[in-house]
Design a protein around this motif. Structure first.
Motif, PDB file in Angstrom:
ATOM      1  N   MET A 140       0.796  -1.095  -0.105  1.00  0.00           N
ATOM      2  CA  MET A 140       0.090   0.105  -0.103  1.00  0.00           C
ATOM      3  C   MET A 140       0.782   1.365   0.113  1.00  0.00           C
ATOM      4  O   MET A 140       1.897   1.470   0.694  1.00  0.00           O
ATOM      5  CB  MET A 140      -1.195  -0.119   1.173  1.00  0.00           C
ATOM      6  N   ALA A 141       0.603   2.230  -0.760  1.00  0.00           N
ATOM      7  CA  ALA A 141       1.335   3.451  -0.906  1.00  0.00           C
ATOM      8  C   ALA A 141       0.872   4.223   0.112  1.00  0.00           C
ATOM      9  O   ALA A 141      -0.061   4.181   0.862  1.00  0.00           O
ATOM     10  CB  ALA A 141       0.990   4.111  -2.122  1.00  0.00           C
ATOM     11  N   THR A 142       1.989   5.162   0.461  1.00  0.00           N
ATOM     12  CA  THR A 142       1.763   6.304   1.636  1.00  0.00           C
ATOM     13  C   THR A 142       1.882   7.629   0.860  1.00  0.00           C
ATOM     14  O   THR A 142       2.222   7.672  -0.239  1.00  0.00           O
ATOM     15  CB  THR A 142       2.724   6.399   2.721  1.00  0.00           C
ATOM     16  N   ALA A 143       1.009   8.278   1.724  1.00  0.00           N
ATOM     17  CA  ALA A 143       0.973   9.786   1.277  1.00  0.00           C
ATOM     18  C   ALA A 143       2.453  10.450   0.989  1.00  0.00           C
ATOM     19  O   ALA A 143       2.482  11.287   0.086  1.00  0.00           O
ATOM     20  CB  ALA A 143       0.248  10.670   1.928  1.00  0.00           C
ATOM     21  N   ASN A 144       3.399   9.863   1.612  1.00  0.00           N
ATOM     22  CA  ASN A 144       4.631  10.655   1.780  1.00  0.00           C
ATOM     23  C   ASN A 144       5.662   9.903   0.992  1.00  0.00           C
ATOM     24  O   ASN A 144       6.578  10.403   0.826  1.00  0.00           O
ATOM     25  CB  ASN A 144       5.102  10.936   2.979  1.00  0.00           C
ATOM     26  N   GLY A 145       5.462   8.686   0.583  1.00  0.00           N
ATOM     27  CA  GLY A 145       6.405   7.984  -0.245  1.00  0.00           C
ATOM     28  C   GLY A 145       5.768   7.856  -1.639  1.00  0.00           C
ATOM     29  O   GLY A 145       5.149   8.287  -2.123  1.00  0.00           O
ATOM     30  N   PRO A 146       6.546   7.097  -2.351  1.00  0.00           N
ATOM     31  CA  PRO A 146       6.437   6.763  -3.938  1.00  0.00           C
ATOM     32  C   PRO A 146       5.090   6.287  -3.885  1.00  0.00           C
ATOM     33  O   PRO A 146       4.691   5.223  -3.354  1.00  0.00           O
ATOM     34  CB  PRO A 146       7.478   6.011  -4.431  1.00  0.00           C
ATOM     35  N   GLY A 147       4.497   6.464  -5.015  1.00  0.00           N
ATOM     36  CA  GLY A 147       3.139   5.868  -5.579  1.00  0.00           C
ATOM     37  C   GLY A 147       3.294   4.494  -5.847  1.00  0.00           C
ATOM     38  O   GLY A 147       4.555   3.931  -6.105  1.00  0.00           O
ATOM     39  N   PRO A 148       2.215   3.750  -6.052  1.00  0.00           N
ATOM     40  CA  PRO A 148       2.298   2.579  -6.588  1.00  0.00           C
ATOM     41  C   PRO A 148       2.805   2.469  -8.399  1.00  0.00           C
ATOM     42  O   PRO A 148       2.572   3.460  -8.749  1.00  0.00           O
ATOM     43  CB  PRO A 148       0.794   1.734  -6.721  1.00  0.00           C
ATOM     44  N   ARG A 149       3.131   1.307  -8.655  1.00  0.00           N
ATOM     45  CA  ARG A 149       3.585   0.939  -9.903  1.00  0.00           C
ATOM     46  C   ARG A 149       2.392   1.019 -10.918  1.00  0.00           C
ATOM     47  O   ARG A 149       1.235   1.058 -10.466  1.00  0.00           O
ATOM     48  CB  ARG A 149       4.205  -0.295 -10.198  1.00  0.00           C
ATOM     49  N   ALA A 150       2.615   1.653 -12.071  1.00  0.00           N
ATOM     50  CA  ALA A 150       1.369   1.942 -12.754  1.00  0.00           C
ATOM     51  C   ALA A 150       0.409   0.785 -13.231  1.00  0.00           C
ATOM     52  O   ALA A 150      -0.672   0.838 -12.954  1.00  0.00           O
ATOM     53  CB  ALA A 150       2.102   2.354 -14.153  1.00  0.00           C
ATOM     54  N   GLY A 151       1.158  -0.231 -13.401  1.00  0.00           N
ATOM     55  CA  GLY A 151       0.419  -1.428 -13.647  1.00  0.00           C
ATOM     56  C   GLY A 151      -0.530  -1.439 -14.824  1.00  0.00           C
ATOM     57  O   GLY A 151      -0.853  -0.478 -15.198  1.00  0.00           O
ATOM     58  N   ASP A 152      -1.451  -2.554 -15.196  1.00  0.00           N
ATOM     59  CA  ASP A 152      -2.328  -2.570 -16.238  1.00  0.00           C
ATOM     60  C   ASP A 152      -3.745  -2.137 -15.778  1.00  0.00           C
ATOM     61  O   ASP A 152      -4.227  -2.449 -14.681  1.00  0.00           O
ATOM     62  CB  ASP A 152      -2.288  -4.033 -16.764  1.00  0.00           C
ATOM     63  N   VAL A 153      -4.322  -1.195 -16.544  1.00  0.00           N
ATOM     64  CA  VAL A 153      -5.530  -0.822 -16.204  1.00  0.00           C
ATOM     65  C   VAL A 153      -6.390  -1.878 -16.337  1.00  0.00           C
ATOM     66  O   VAL A 153      -6.743  -2.753 -17.463  1.00  0.00           O
ATOM     67  CB  VAL A 153      -6.060   0.332 -17.158  1.00  0.00           C
ATOM     68  N   THR A 154      -7.378  -2.042 -15.114  1.00  0.00           N
ATOM     69  CA  THR A 154      -8.251  -3.189 -15.233  1.00  0.00           C
ATOM     70  C   THR A 154      -9.684  -2.850 -15.506  1.00  0.00           C
ATOM     71  O   THR A 154     -10.530  -3.649 -15.902  1.00  0.00           O
ATOM     72  CB  THR A 154      -8.368  -3.973 -13.862  1.00  0.00           C
TER      73      THR A 154
ATOM     74  N   LEU B  90      -1.957  15.330  -1.433  1.00  0.00           N
ATOM     75  CA  LEU B  90      -2.993  16.139  -0.391  1.00  0.00           C
ATOM     76  C   LEU B  90      -2.718  15.872   1.185  1.00  0.00           C
ATOM     77  O   LEU B  90      -3.172  16.726   1.726  1.00  0.00           O
ATOM     78  CB  LEU B  90      -4.340  15.286  -0.769  1.00  0.00           C
ATOM     79  N   ALA B  91      -2.326  14.725   1.369  1.00  0.00           N
ATOM     80  CA  ALA B  91      -1.737  14.635   2.611  1.00  0.00           C
ATOM     81  C   ALA B  91      -0.838  15.355   3.123  1.00  0.00           C
ATOM     82  O   ALA B  91      -1.045  16.273   4.414  1.00  0.00           O
ATOM     83  CB  ALA B  91      -1.320  13.196   3.101  1.00  0.00           C
ATOM     84  N   ASP B  92       0.028  15.805   2.340  1.00  0.00           N
ATOM     85  CA  ASP B  92       0.981  16.904   2.676  1.00  0.00           C
ATOM     86  C   ASP B  92       0.388  18.278   2.952  1.00  0.00           C
ATOM     87  O   ASP B  92       0.965  18.968   3.730  1.00  0.00           O
ATOM     88  CB  ASP B  92       2.139  16.763   1.754  1.00  0.00           C
ATOM     89  N   GLU B  93      -0.306  18.366   1.723  1.00  0.00           N
ATOM     90  CA  GLU B  93      -0.957  19.945   1.868  1.00  0.00           C
ATOM     91  C   GLU B  93      -1.937  20.077   3.085  1.00  0.00           C
ATOM     92  O   GLU B  93      -1.947  21.123   3.586  1.00  0.00           O
ATOM     93  CB  GLU B  93      -1.705  20.173   0.464  1.00  0.00           C
ATOM     94  N   TRP B  94      -2.917  19.059   3.311  1.00  0.00           N
ATOM     95  CA  TRP B  94      -3.506  19.429   4.413  1.00  0.00           C
ATOM     96  C   TRP B  94      -2.845  19.299   5.721  1.00  0.00           C
ATOM     97  O   TRP B  94      -3.327  19.565   6.687  1.00  0.00           O
ATOM     98  CB  TRP B  94      -4.866  18.482   4.248  1.00  0.00           C
TER      99      TRP B  94
END
Length: 545
Positions: A1-15, A411-415
């Motif tokens: 699971m991604a965190t608001a302060n870390g890198p996002g998930p890999r792009a992956g294939d659109v389901t 958004l987590a960082d901004e808020w």
């Protein structure tokens, strides 16, 4: 699971590829899904719960019920939908509320587009394509034009007491109470928290348990609930008021059927006392929301009303000084915090099997294997612990997701630095992210939630319709539009006594959370008018491209 302060998930294939993703299948989410489908959009809804209901799925603790009258806590867009359901009592309990939401879901055939048991973990905006990519814990990667949050004002529970894992008995949170809750009969039960939820639990379980220990920190002003059963004639009477309610509720100060009718300065002391007594005896939130609006602005008026309620509470506590010191507020005014309704709550503390522990000056240190230990070393041995410890209100439902807008902004960082929105409906820097029950819109403070949520989802639906009709693809608040709304919100909030208090209304229960009155408290009707003017004026606070 991604965190608001870390890198996002890999792009992956659109389901899946849709026009809109709706987060949440509670009161707002169900209606939002219905409206967008009616507009012809392909919509997918996600909810971590096992079924529909939102708040009313998760919060199934003993005693959970409305404190808005059932007949106003309903959808008003369809007369037959309204009239074909009948409440059994004025303030229905959680099982009946859940049944009602099942009724709505099945009547509108919504289940086919909802994925239950699925938590959204990340939502990233692709600026090049003008679309969102939504990731879930079940491996979904959904490509969508619009991302609409209906996650709720109070849906991110706080679980911040040390040692919960070490307890060898049964420990539950009211915010995620199991369908088959712990067996309480004859047990030593501890309840932590005396907010609205804790009050409902305490008054309900006390007659059942062997011994109940209540750990109380912040006392609450309470009003007695009168909850008559409804016969068919009662149901017929309120159903006949459908057009009246539909015309009235959206325009009152709080979205309830009643409104402030009296001016303090125009009444004699005897008249004021009579009005306070009458509204107190109504057995609803009427004293809070329909006696004297000056209580929110005038310290002298608030002091008088606060003392009126304190005296009512002291009488019921029969002069027991320990109970009075622990349960009757003295350091903030009536109405500036959430006001719970209760049914025999104060009398519960006169039971032989109930103990009240004041943890204001001797706080809970930790939960141990045997029970709850206080800072002075006192250990209360327990078999079951029920934690009613509140929520990260307003912001928590979205900051626990990795939401990223233009230029990868978080958004987590901004808020985390400053809580800002435009009318609580959108956020600058996050195109096509549209929101309900987030900060700076009317919500759980001074608002009947269904009134407010219906208005917010209807505005979002109209904004999307207008955008598509005009051949445009994105809507986003301008920086200037957001600044103007934040300034207006602060001007309204700072004129009230609420602004000076310490409560979850201002995020005070979450360490490090920026201080701001989270809900717009300028009035439900006034807010609705401003939203209507925004749309009618061509959305001047928004960039639409």
């Amino acid at each position: 699971m991604a965190t608001a302060n870390g890198p996002g998930p890999r792009a992956g294939d659109v389901t899946d590829e849709v026009d809109a993703v709706v987060l949440g299948a509670g009161v707002a989410g169900l209606y939002q899904l219905h409206q967008l489908r009616e507009q012809g959009l392909r919509v997918r809804s996600f909810d971590a719960a096992g079924d529909v209901g939102g708040t009313w799925w998760w919060n199934r603790y003993p005693g959970a019920r409305f404190d808005s009258e059932g007949y106003i806590y309903q959808y008003l867009f369809d007369e037959s939908l309204y009239k074909d359901w009948a409440w059994s009592q004025k303030f229905p309990g959680q099982p009946e509320i859940e049944q009602w939401l099942h009724y709505v879901t099945d009547r509108l055939d919504l289940r086919q587009d909802i994925r239950f048991g699925t938590r959204v973990t990340a939502a990233h905006y692709d600026e090049e394509r003008g679309r969102w990519r939504i990731h879930t814990d079940q491996g979904d990667v959904v490509d969508t034009q619009f991302f609409v949050s209906c996650a709720g004002m109070l849906s991110a529970p706080l679980k911040n007491i040390e040692g919960t894992e070490s307890f060898r008995g049964e420990l539950v949170f009211t915010s995620s109470y199991p369908v088959d809750g712990p067996e309480l009969a004859g047990k030593r039960v501890g309840v932590v928290g005396v907010g609205a939820t804790g009050i409902q639990v305490i008054q309900t379980v006390a007659p059942e348990v062997g011994h109940l220990t209540v750990f109380a920190r912040t006392p609450q002003y309470v009003l007695p609930m009168k909850n008559p059963a409804y016969a068919e004639a009662d149901q017929h009477r309120y159903k006949e008021r459908f057009e009246e309610l539909r015309a009235t509720l959206p325009h009152t100060f709080t979205g309830f059927e009643y409104d402030f009718e009296h001016a303090w300065a125009d009444c004699s002391p005897e008249q004021r006392e009579s009005i306070l007594e009458e509204t107190y005896q109504d057995g609803s939130l009427k004293l809070w929301l329909a006696s004297f609006g000056e209580m929110f602005f005038d310290q002298g008026v608030n002091d008088t009303i606060s003392e009126f309620v304190r005296n009512k509470m002291r009488e019921r506590l029969r002069g027991d000084q320990h109970l009075i010191d622990t349960l009757v507020p003295t350091d903030y005014g009536f109405g500036t915090h959430r006001v719970p309704l209760e049914n025999g709550y104060l009398e519960t503390y006169h039971r032989d099997n109930v103990d009240l522990v004041n943890v204001r000056d001797n706080p809970i240190a930790q939960i141990r294997a045997e029970g709850i230990e206080l800072s002075d070393g006192t250990l209360h041995e327990l078999d079951v612990i029920i934690l009613a410890t509140g929520f990260d209100a307003g912001t928590g439902s979205l900051t626990r997701i990795d939401v990223r807008g233009r230029d990868g902004r978080s958004l987590a960082d901004e808020w985390g630095r400053d809580i800002r929105t435009t009318m609580g409906l959108a956020k600058h820097g996050y195109p096509n992210l549209l929101t309900t029950a987030v900060p700076l819109a009317p919500s759980a403070a001074l608002c009947n939630m269904t009134t407010c949520l219906q208005q917010q989802t209807e505005w979002i639906t109209s904004a999307i319709r207008d955008l598509r009709t005009e051949g445009k693809t994105t809507i986003e608040p301008t920086a200037a539009g957001e600044d103007a709304w934040v300034d207006h919100h602060e001007e309204v909030a700072s004129a009230t006594l609420v602004h000076n208090t310490t409560s979850w209304y201002l995020g005070s229960n979450v360490p490090g959370k920026p201080r701001r009155v989270l809900s717009y408290i300028g009035g439900v009707g006034a807010y609705r008018q401003k939203c209507t003017e925004e749309a009618a004026g061509g959305y001047p606070s928004f960039a639409r491209t």
